[in-house]
Motif scaffolding. Structure first.
Motif, PDB file in Angstrom:
ATOM      1  N   UNK A   1      45.886  37.512  38.232  1.00 40.58           N
ATOM      2  CA  UNK A   1      45.371  36.254  38.756  1.00 40.58           C
ATOM      3  C   UNK A   1      44.135  35.794  37.990  1.00 40.58           C
ATOM      4  N   UNK A   2      44.092  34.505  37.720  1.00 38.29           N
ATOM      5  CA  UNK A   2      42.892  33.843  37.204  1.00 38.29           C
ATOM      6  C   UNK A   2      42.369  32.967  38.333  1.00 38.29           C
ATOM      7  N   UNK A   3      41.113  33.148  38.721  1.00 37.16           N
ATOM      8  CA  UNK A   3      40.545  32.457  39.872  1.00 37.16           C
ATOM      9  C   UNK A   3      39.711  31.273  39.403  1.00 37.16           C
ATOM     10  N   UNK A   4      40.122  30.088  39.842  1.00 40.51           N
ATOM     11  CA  UNK A   4      39.440  28.868  39.460  1.00 40.51           C
ATOM     12  C   UNK A   4      38.152  28.680  40.255  1.00 40.51           C
ATOM     13  N   UNK A   5      37.098  28.280  39.585  1.00 45.22           N
ATOM     14  CA  UNK A   5      35.829  27.850  40.173  1.00 45.22           C
ATOM     15  C   UNK A   5      35.356  28.740  41.329  1.00 45.22           C
ATOM     16  N   UNK A   6      35.109  30.018  41.096  1.00 41.71           N
ATOM     17  CA  UNK A   6      34.622  30.887  42.179  1.00 41.71           C
ATOM     18  C   UNK A   6      33.248  30.479  42.689  1.00 41.71           C
ATOM     19  N   UNK A   7      32.466  29.776  41.875  1.00 41.27           N
ATOM     20  CA  UNK A   7      31.123  29.376  42.313  1.00 41.27           C
ATOM     21  C   UNK A   7      31.160  28.393  43.473  1.00 41.27           C
ATOM     22  N   UNK A   8      32.289  27.734  43.693  1.00 41.38           N
ATOM     23  CA  UNK A   8      32.398  26.810  44.806  1.00 41.38           C
ATOM     24  C   UNK A   8      32.625  27.496  46.138  1.00 41.38           C
ATOM     25  N   UNK A   9      32.943  28.780  46.115  1.00 39.96           N
ATOM     26  CA  UNK A   9      33.260  29.496  47.346  1.00 39.96           C
ATOM     27  C   UNK A   9      31.986  29.864  48.118  1.00 39.96           C
ATOM     28  N   UNK A  10      32.146  30.014  49.429  1.00 35.33           N
ATOM     29  CA  UNK A  10      31.003  30.402  50.253  1.00 35.33           C
ATOM     30  C   UNK A  10      30.509  31.789  49.888  1.00 35.33           C
ATOM     31  N   UNK A  11      31.427  32.695  49.550  1.00 35.91           N
ATOM     32  CA  UNK A  11      31.052  34.061  49.204  1.00 35.91           C
ATOM     33  C   UNK A  11      32.062  34.597  48.187  1.00 35.91           C
ATOM     34  N   UNK A  12      31.848  34.338  46.907  1.00 34.71           N
ATOM     35  CA  UNK A  12      32.794  34.802  45.883  1.00 34.71           C
ATOM     36  C   UNK A  12      33.019  36.307  45.920  1.00 34.71           C
ATOM     37  N   UNK A  13      31.962  37.049  46.178  1.00 39.34           N
ATOM     38  CA  UNK A  13      32.094  38.510  46.177  1.00 39.34           C
ATOM     39  C   UNK A  13      33.048  38.970  47.261  1.00 39.34           C
ATOM     40  N   UNK A  14      32.930  38.410  48.461  1.00 37.76           N
ATOM     41  CA  UNK A  14      33.825  38.791  49.552  1.00 37.76           C
ATOM     42  C   UNK A  14      35.252  38.327  49.269  1.00 37.76           C
ATOM     43  N   UNK A  15      35.385  37.143  48.692  1.00 34.41           N
ATOM     44  CA  UNK A  15      36.721  36.639  48.354  1.00 34.41           C
ATOM     45  C   UNK A  15      37.424  37.571  47.365  1.00 34.41           C
ATOM     46  N   UNK A  16      36.729  37.929  46.307  1.00 35.18           N
ATOM     47  CA  UNK A  16      37.341  38.781  45.283  1.00 35.18           C
ATOM     48  C   UNK A  16      37.688  40.156  45.835  1.00 35.18           C
ATOM     49  N   UNK A  17      36.836  40.693  46.701  1.00 36.53           N
ATOM     50  CA  UNK A  17      37.134  41.989  47.295  1.00 36.53           C
ATOM     51  C   UNK A  17      38.375  41.905  48.172  1.00 36.53           C
ATOM     52  N   UNK A  18      38.493  40.809  48.927  1.00 37.61           N
ATOM     53  CA  UNK A  18      39.671  40.636  49.772  1.00 37.61           C
ATOM     54  C   UNK A  18      40.934  40.527  48.926  1.00 37.61           C
ATOM     55  N   UNK A  19      40.860  39.786  47.830  1.00 35.39           N
ATOM     56  CA  UNK A  19      42.018  39.657  46.945  1.00 35.39           C
ATOM     57  C   UNK A  19      42.358  40.996  46.312  1.00 35.39           C
ATOM     58  N   UNK A  20      41.339  41.727  45.917  1.00 30.59           N
ATOM     59  CA  UNK A  20      41.569  43.055  45.327  1.00 30.59           C
ATOM     60  C   UNK A  20      42.240  43.976  46.345  1.00 30.59           C
ATOM     61  N   UNK A  21      41.762  43.936  47.576  1.00 32.23           N
ATOM     62  CA  UNK A  21      42.334  44.796  48.613  1.00 32.23           C
ATOM     63  C   UNK A  21      43.790  44.409  48.904  1.00 32.23           C
ATOM     64  N   UNK A  22      44.059  43.108  48.984  1.00 31.96           N
ATOM     65  CA  UNK A  22      45.411  42.647  49.314  1.00 31.96           C
ATOM     66  C   UNK A  22      46.413  42.992  48.219  1.00 31.96           C
ATOM     67  N   UNK A  23      45.922  43.095  46.984  1.00 28.13           N
ATOM     68  CA  UNK A  23      46.823  43.384  45.863  1.00 28.13           C
ATOM     69  C   UNK A  23      46.756  44.833  45.415  1.00 28.13           C
ATOM     70  N   UNK A  24      45.873  45.590  46.045  1.00 27.12           N
ATOM     71  CA  UNK A  24      45.692  46.998  45.673  1.00 27.12           C
ATOM     72  C   UNK A  24      45.355  47.154  44.197  1.00 27.12           C
TER      73      UNK A  24
END
Length: 799
Positions: A244-267
């Motif tokens: 996955x390539x994630x577009x514009x993570x700086x727009x997210x409320x919490x990029x770090x939490x988002x990426x961790x959730x994506x990492x967890x969901x995809x193992x």
């Protein structure tokens, strides 16, 4: 197929209705032959009709039917897997489209109909209180009363229900609406229709930058994440998607939490983020991803190859009457967009600041808050300030915030007191008040738009000392201190922290592609040719009544992208002067000025400008070739996973979008690659620079695919020592050496002489030319190693 979590290279494909999954499937055999390991697709979820890029998603529940639907994507994946290729997709978590007609976005349609109590209203980042429970929609050509008086708002039917139409727009009606009086009807809705000129007053939803047609999505909420990612995660689990390539993570409320959730969901999927880093800025260590999409690599590579002509070009830029100081230009441009384009964001921040101050026992008026926040944001120098709710701000984040604060106070000492209050609130990540939390989060989300609109989309179109350096994430001031050491510093950090991050030279968002920038780095080494073109354009501009700085931009555009079709040049120049916001703008175009710029662009394609261009091109041909091949070889061999943007395996000079999204002739590329592969003389069969580049790209990508250990996480990065300033080299994996030429124009005057590069002794073979070199204790002579090409990729025989 390569290890699912570890591409060896990617190839970006821009998908749209005219080039969907089936067309991509047709080029899979060629891309496999080229040597890539993964297709890298632009967004694949359902976008607005006629979307040319896919970032305007309207429905997360299905793969785009315009591209071929899920069946087409699966077929593409099957074809890719047959050729041992994987697939990486672009993900857009930050926003959705506000389309016309609005019912194309089912979740938004439901919210417009039912308001803040709609089941999916929480998806959208809307300040309902500011809008008195309504979403502001500034879509009308003029005031609402004018639209009503002109009978432009009408009742109609859609899907068995009565709707309100305005040209291409279609709006639902709230249950129980009284349709007997249209003027009364519009006031009964959960949305407020207004003229586009009133956007600053009525907009109350977070946008993507300043784009009203893209509404922020609250992906930080777990159910929103799950619903918006369900299709993509399902495709990942079934093996259709590999990364996955994630577009514009700086727009997210919490990029770090988002990426961790994506990492967890995809193992543990391979994930890179479109994070634009500034000089001396690093990706936060807590972000769970492999690295960025590579804009920092562009800056590092260009910084190593920029010519040593700073004083000369500085003198020429000043002579145009343009602002001498880039810093003043940037600051002024950020102030400009904050006062205009980004007013809705500033006002929302100011309201949050006032409420947060009150909750914290501080005194802050709305006027003072808005002035202080505007000044603070004008001094933002990164796309995000990196403070997180519930987590103590680290020293680096606080230092950046303090730096903004100090610069703001120095600039506006009269705002010292409200600035002190605002910065205290922004640094209070433990705040329990809802307004305080809102302020901390939203300030992070506004930093990116200020940088993107103020710097990338304004300052870069005003300051033209050397426009090849005015790139996304780039450094226009790199010309002041050309330094190959900056590349070594970046590459060592990349090897240590993000060895699987992406590297690139061109993207769908670059202002100029790699070939244009390479030409612009080489051209100033022959200032007589540079001056001849600039003078010819300047004289022509005087007859067209176009200002000298714009003429200088045009001259450099011609030097970088010549030959250029008239419509392409004209389209670029109109876009450039609108982005600069000095003589004309997108919202209020100055037709007279734009007509003169168009005349100048078209006239510049004829003599005497054309004669000057041909002469300049002849004098810089060898330098352009050296810089083109050097920058490409660096990108393909520095630490990271290289991406090749569609078509850029050959020389194909392109300007900013839409120019860089033109159709690619894959049949030609496949034919040429087969001819080069079948030739007994290898690279010597290449008839021009474009074929040399194709040869280089294919040899390196195949080597990366076949011997990944030479480039992998354990390969490291070791700069090579050479007394000549014209050589830049490094070692990967202890036995692969990259050598490239710097400042080829000056080198042509002096030659290599006896300069030698310190290589480990042994027998080395050049991957690009098949030449072999026996290296002794004194190293290898540059004149021998680079006798056939201005670059070399040497592989030492196994001991």
């Amino acid at each position: 197929m390569a290890d699912r979590g570890y591409p060896t290279s990617t190839y970006r494909l821009q998908l749209h209705a005219g080039f969907g999954f089936s067309q991509a499937e047709e080029v899979v055999p060629y891309l496999s032959r080229l040597g890539v390991s993964h297709l890298y697709l632009s967004p694949v979820l359902q976008a607005a009709p006629d979307s040319t890029h896919g970032y305007d998603v309207v429905d997360h529940t299905k793969v785009s039917t315009d591209l071929g639907g899920e069946t087409g994507l699966v077929a593409l994946a099957d074809a890719a897997h047959e050729h041992r290729l994987g697939i990486v997709v672009d993900v857009v978590p930050n926003h959705m489209a506000v389309p016309a007609p609005e019912y194309l976005n089912p979740r938004l349609w439901e919210t417009l109909r039912l308001g803040r109590t709609a089941p999916h209203a929480h998806w959208f980042d809307v300040d309902w209180d500011r809008g008195d429970g309504r979403i502001g929609l500034p879509v009308l050509a003029g005031p609402l009363e004018e639209a009503l008086a002109a009978d432009e708002l009408t009742l109609d039917q859609h899907g068995g229900e009565t709707v309100l139409r305005y040209h291409d727009h279609c709006f639902p009606l709230a249950p129980g609406s009284d349709t007997s009086d249209l003027r009364s009807l519009v006031t009964q809705q959960h949305y407020e229709l207004a003229g586009w000129r009133d956007r600053n007053e009525v907009l109350n939803y977070r946008r993507f930058f300043d784009v009203d047609t893209l509404i922020g999505v609250r992906v930080e909420l777990e159910d929103v994440f799950d619903e918006t990612h369900a299709i993509l995660l399902g495709l990942y689990r079934s093996g259709v998607i590999d990364g996955f390539r994630i577009d514009h993570p700086d727009g997210l409320a919490d990029p770090q939490a988002y990426l961790q959730r994506l990492r967890d969901r995809t193992e543990g999927a391979w994930i890179v983020v479109e994070k634009i880093l500034q000089p001396n800025e690093r990706l936060p260590t807590g972000w769970s991803c492999e690295g960025t999409t590579g804009y920092d690599a562009i800056r590092a590579i260009q910084g190593a190859l920029v010519p040593a002509v700073g004083p000369d070009l500085d003198k020429r830029w000043r002579a145009t009457g343009g602002e001498p100081s880039y810093q003043r230009t940037e600051l002024g441009c950020k102030r400009l967009v904050l006062a205009g384009l980004l007013q809705p964001e500033v006002r929302r921040l100011a309201s949050a600041a006032v409420a947060a101050a009150s909750a914290a026992g501080e005194s802050l008026s709305l006027t003072a808050a808005q002035a202080a926040l505007t000044e603070l944001l004008a001094h933002v120098d990164v796309y995000r300030a990196y403070v997180r709710l519930g987590v103590p701000a680290d020293s680096e984040a606080l230092a950046r915030l303090d730096g903004m604060h100090e610069r703001a106070v120095e600039s506006r000492s009269d705002l010292a007191e409200p600035l002190d209050v605002v910065v205290r609130l922004l640094a209070d990540t433990s705040t329990a008040s809802s307004p305080g939390q809102d302020l901390v989060v939203r300030f992070q989300q506004v930093c990116g738009p200020v940088m993107a609109k103020g710097v990338e989309d304004t300052a870069f179109y005003r300051w033209h000392r050397l426009v090849g350096l005015n790139e996304v994430g780039g450094d226009p001031l790199a010309l002041d201190a050309p330094d190959p050491g900056s590349l070594h510093t970046w590459a060592r950090l990349q090897a240590s922290h993000h060895p699987l991050g992406m590297t690139t030279l061109s993207t769908h968002d670059t202002k100029r592609d790699e070939d244009v920038r390479a030409a612009l780095l080489a051209a100033p080494e022959r200032l007589d040719g540079w001056d001849a073109v600039a003078t010819a354009v300047k004289l022509l501009a005087a007859t067209c009544d176009v200002d000298a700085p714009t003429a200088y931009l045009l001259a450099q555009t011609l030097l970088g992208a010549w030959p250029l079709e008239p419509d392409r040049l004209e389209e670029f120049m109109i876009k450039a002067v609108r982005e600069s916001k000095q003589h004309t703008t997108w919202s209020e175009p100055n037709e007279g000025y734009e007509s003169r710029v168009s005349d100048l662009a078209l006239e510049s394609l004829t003599a005497p400008v054309a004669r000057a261009l041909i002469a300049a091109q002849d004098s810089t041909e060898l330098g352009v070739a050296a810089t083109t091949l050097s920058s490409k070889l660096l990108q393909l061999t520095v630490p990271g996973i290289p991406d090749v943007y569609q078509g850029e395996e050959m020389v194909s000079p392109a300007l900013v979008d839409p120019d860089n999204r033109r159709p690619v002739d894959y049949r030609l590329r496949e034919t040429l690659l087969r001819r080069l592969d079948d030739s007994a003389i290898g690279v010597r069969a290449a008839e021009d620079l474009s074929e040399q580049k194709l040869w280089l790209v294919s040899r390196v990508l195949r080597l990366r695919r076949d011997q990944p250990d030479l480039f992998g996480a354990s390969a490291g990065y070791e700069p090579l020592d050479c007394p000549s300033p014209h050589l830049l080299g490094f070692l990967r994996g202890g036995r692969l050496a990259t050598l490239v030429t710097r400042w080829p124009g000056r080198l042509a005057e002096t030659g290599w002489g006896d300069a030698a590069v310190a290589l480990p002794p042994g027998q080395w073979s050049d991957v690009l030319t098949a030449a072999t070199h026996e290296i002794g204790p004194d190293g290898g002579r540059c004149a021998d190693l680079l006798s056939r090409l201005p670059v070399a990729l040497l592989l030492r025989d196994a001991m």
